[in-house]
Design an enzyme around this catalytic site. Structure first.
Site, PDB file in Angstrom:
ATOM      1  CG  HIS A   1      46.666  42.750  27.419  1.00 47.78           C
ATOM      2  ND1 HIS A   1      46.948  42.688  28.473  1.00 47.78           N
ATOM      3  CD2 HIS A   1      47.432  44.259  27.244  1.00 47.78           C
ATOM      4  CE1 HIS A   1      46.914  43.485  29.940  1.00 47.78           C
ATOM      5  NE2 HIS A   1      47.353  44.650  28.999  1.00 47.78           N
TER       6      HIS A   1
ATOM      7  CG  HIS B   1      44.998  52.191  30.096  1.00 51.28           C
ATOM      8  ND1 HIS B   1      45.296  51.674  29.189  1.00 51.28           N
ATOM      9  CD2 HIS B   1      45.093  51.790  31.183  1.00 51.28           C
ATOM     10  CE1 HIS B   1      45.672  50.004  29.571  1.00 51.28           C
ATOM     11  NE2 HIS B   1      45.634  49.618  30.613  1.00 51.28           N
TER      12      HIS B   1
ATOM     13  CG  HIS C   1      42.487  48.946  32.709  1.00 50.35           C
ATOM     14  ND1 HIS C   1      42.194  47.901  33.307  1.00 50.35           N
ATOM     15  CD2 HIS C   1      43.649  49.364  32.895  1.00 50.35           C
ATOM     16  CE1 HIS C   1      42.937  47.182  33.288  1.00 50.35           C
ATOM     17  NE2 HIS C   1      43.753  47.689  33.513  1.00 50.35           N
TER      18      HIS C   1
ATOM     19  CG  ASP D   1      44.959  46.921  29.722  1.00 48.81           C
ATOM     20  OD1 ASP D   1      45.068  45.998  28.481  1.00 48.81           O
ATOM     21  OD2 ASP D   1      45.252  46.709  30.196  1.00 48.81           O
TER      22      ASP D   1
ATOM     23  CG  ASP E   1      50.754  47.092  30.481  1.00 42.66           C
ATOM     24  OD1 ASP E   1      50.045  48.193  30.816  1.00 42.66           O
ATOM     25  OD2 ASP E   1      50.154  46.319  29.833  1.00 42.66           O
ATOM     26  CG  HIS E   2      48.810  49.501  27.811  1.00 35.88           C
ATOM     27  ND1 HIS E   2      48.031  48.842  27.025  1.00 35.88           N
ATOM     28  CD2 HIS E   2      48.697  49.121  28.666  1.00 35.88           C
ATOM     29  CE1 HIS E   2      47.647  47.660  27.005  1.00 35.88           C
ATOM     30  NE2 HIS E   2      47.752  48.065  28.195  1.00 35.88           N
TER      31      HIS E   2
ATOM     32  CG  HIS F   1      47.497  50.449  34.245  1.00 32.08           C
ATOM     33  ND1 HIS F   1      46.301  49.664  33.857  1.00 32.08           N
ATOM     34  CD2 HIS F   1      47.723  51.108  35.390  1.00 32.08           C
ATOM     35  CE1 HIS F   1      45.985  49.537  35.149  1.00 32.08           C
ATOM     36  NE2 HIS F   1      46.255  50.869  35.663  1.00 32.08           N
TER      37      HIS F   1
HETATM   38 ZN   LIG Z   1      47.648  46.394  29.811  1.00 36.40          ZN
HETATM   39 ZN   LIG Z   2      46.268  48.286  31.908  1.00 34.86          ZN
END
Ligand SMILES: [Zn+2]
Ligand SMILES: [Zn+2]
Length: 296
Positions: A263, A60, A137, A205, A64-65, A62
């Site tokens: 994570h 996804h 998510h 997530d 952090d990914h 976001h």
């Molecule tokens: Zn994440």
């Molecule tokens: Zn996320």
């Protein structure tokens, strides 16, 4: 087959944990699952050549990914050994990538093709099948599974008894074909046995959902997020994540063989409590650390 954990933190990286990134290696394939900020450096430290990465699976969008994507794709493009990067991600991936490369003086971006995934099979080769399963998510999110295909192996003892030791005849039997040697028919079934392919899945997530169950189902290795301990599950639910307990229950209820929790929130300075909670609900659980390798 080997899985290398490049980054194991959630939203905020720590001295010990970088943002999400997992590299699955199977023969000539190097499949990177998520590419958080700093993944390129982690790849370098691990001694992996970025040019060897064949596919990128994005769970996804976001930060952090995905914040590591432009850096990695620039480095790959500058390396003459890189050929093509196949990218898979949720609907919107084409637009996000396009915008990303317009936001800086992009140069040397690796040649790539983008596949916006739907539920089900997303790629198939002679060796394996890649599937995507929808997760729940706060933004569109997919988990992925790598299913190695079953293959036939020669039963050497039986083959030897029949006078078969080497040569193209064995190759044909291994492909499931019956052969005739000196007028005698030998069926593939007689001298081969089936080696079931291994399944590796990645639950990114999510909250507990059907997609997570499908990913965990009979997985030889289940990699799952487990952001918090269950004692703060209200907070975990609010941000639509899994607790360690929930991840362990998903593994146990769906007959996974091994679980790796990743994570992790920056609040956990040690993995001890995470391991204890995971093993309360699923025996064969470990906690991912950056640069940890798991062979399957
Ligand atoms: Zn994440
Ligand atoms: Zn996320």
């Amino acid at each position: 087959m080997e899985v290398l954990f490049l980054g194991t933190s959630s939203m905020v990286p720590t001295k010990q944990r970088n943002h999400s990134g997992i590299l699955l290696t199977h023969k000539a394939e190097n499949i990177l699952m998520d590419c958080g900020e700093g993944t390129q450096r982690q790849i370098k430290i691990a001694g992996v050549k970025p040019a060897k990465i064949t596919r990128l699976l994005i769970s996804h969008w976001h930060g952090d990914h995905v914040f590591g994507i432009p850096g990695l794709m620039s480095t790959m493009g500058a390396d003459k050994e890189s050929i093509l990067l196949r990218i898979y991600g949720p609907p919107g991936t084409k637009k996000y990538l396009e915008h990303l490369f317009q936001s800086f003086a992009a140069k040397d971006i690796i040649t790539h093709e983008i596949h916006e995934v739907k539920e089900g099979i997303i790629a198939e080769t002679e060796e394996f099948i890649l599937s995507a399963h929808r997760l729940q998510h706060s933004v569109p999110c997919f988990g992925y599974s790598f299913q190695e295909k079953d293959r036939l192996r020669i039963d050497v003892v039986k083959a030897k008894k029949l006078g078969l030791t080497e040569g193209p005849a064995l190759g044909e039997l291994q492909q499931g074909k019956d052969i005739t040697v000196k007028g005698k028919k030998i069926s593939a079934e007689e001298v081969t046995y089936l080696v079931p392919g291994k399944k590796v899945s990645y639950i990114a997530d999510t909250v507990p959902c059907e997609g997570a169950n499908k990913l965990a189902e009979n997985a030889d290795l289940l990699i799952s997020e487990g952001t918090h301990l269950d004692e703060i599950k209200e907070k975990t639910e609010k941000y639509m994540h899994l607790t360690v307990k929930q991840a362990a229950l998903i593994a146990s209820e769906n007959i996974s063989k091994k679980l790796v929790i990743t994570h992790l929130s920056q609040r956990y300075k040690s993995s001890a409590d995470i391991i204890t909670e995971a093993r309360t609900y699923f025996d064969n659980a470990i906690v991912a650390e950056d640069f940890m390798k798991v062979k399957i």
